[in-house]
Write an enzyme that holds these catalytic residues in place. Structure first.
Site, short mmCIF file in Angstrom:
data_model
loop_
_atom_site.label_atom_id
_atom_site.label_comp_id
_atom_site.label_asym_id
_atom_site.label_seq_id
_atom_site.Cartn_x
_atom_site.Cartn_y
_atom_site.Cartn_z
N HIS A 18 135.39 82.41 53.07
CA HIS A 18 135.85 81.60 51.93
C HIS A 18 136.92 82.36 51.15
CE1 HIS A 18 131.56 79.81 52.19
NE2 HIS A 18 132.38 78.90 52.65
N LYS A 42 120.61 68.16 46.97
CA LYS A 42 120.84 69.23 47.94
C LYS A 42 120.26 70.54 47.42
CE LYS A 42 124.76 69.91 51.05
NZ LYS A 42 126.22 69.96 51.06
N ARG A 93 137.49 76.24 61.00
CA ARG A 93 137.12 77.26 61.98
C ARG A 93 137.22 76.74 63.40
NH1 ARG A 93 131.69 78.16 58.80
NH2 ARG A 93 132.26 75.98 58.49
N SER A 129 128.10 80.41 55.87
CA SER A 129 127.03 80.69 54.90
C SER A 129 125.67 80.63 55.59
CB SER A 129 127.07 79.67 53.76
OG SER A 129 128.29 79.73 53.09
#
Ligand code: ADP
Length: 158
Positions: A18, A42, A93, A129
């Site tokens: 990030h 969430k 990615r 993450s």
């Protein structure tokens, strides 16, 4: 007119991947808003306010003075419209990231048709993450994947 960009995400936790995207954005835009999207439905592993502070400290350490960090409980596309933020940054990615982004972009376009998407190619393509969380679960050292200030709060929790 100032070129303003937002980089939203869960950042749970904020990784060096990030950070790489933030550095690239900071060099290209006048102002960059790193926004942790808060969503009541969430569950987060790391507390939002602590993560905001850790990212802010990281920006200070690196003298990225045009980067602002905050949490947002609401729609990022709406926030962008209200605050004249013209660009949305995302990191890619792989093609899975791309497909995912395209879906979100389509929805956001309905809310804010003027916003332009900028995709940066990831340098750390294997870093996520969730990978960091998995390694933590197995008591592995994750210090090389995180900015120092983020590592501090992650270590405290584990
Ligand atoms: P979200 O839940 O919105 O996908 P993330 O925090 O996982 O939030 O990611 C935020 C953004 O950062 C996304 O655009 C994601 O593709 C990108 N990203 C995640 N990991 C990396 C990485 N290692 N390198 C570059 N970009 C990344």
């Amino acid at each position: 007119m100032l070129k303003k960009a937002m980089y939203p995400g869960s950042f749970d936790p904020f990784t060096n991947g990030h950070l790489d995207i933030v550095k690239k954005s900071s060099a290209l835009f006048d102002e960059v808003y790193v926004i942790i999207g808060v969503n009541a439905t969430k569950h987060r592993s790391f507390e939002c306010d602590q993560m905001v502070k850790a990212i802010q400290d990281t920006m200070k350490d690196l003298k990225l003075d045009n980067v602002y960090v905050m949490a947002l409980d609401g729609l990022v596309a709406e926030y962008a419209k209200e605050h004249n933020i013209q660009y949305m940054i995302r990191g890619l990615r792989n093609n899975m990231d791309y497909n995912y982004e395209e879906n979100i972009a389509e929805v956001n376009k309905l809310i804010n048709p003027d916003m332009e998407y900028i995709y940066f190619r990831a340098e750390e393509v294997g870093l996520s993450s969730s990978m960091v969380k998995e390694l933590l679960w197995y008591n592995q050292d994750v210090s090389s994947f995180l900015p120092k200030a983020v590592y501090k709060i992650v270590k405290k929790k584990s």
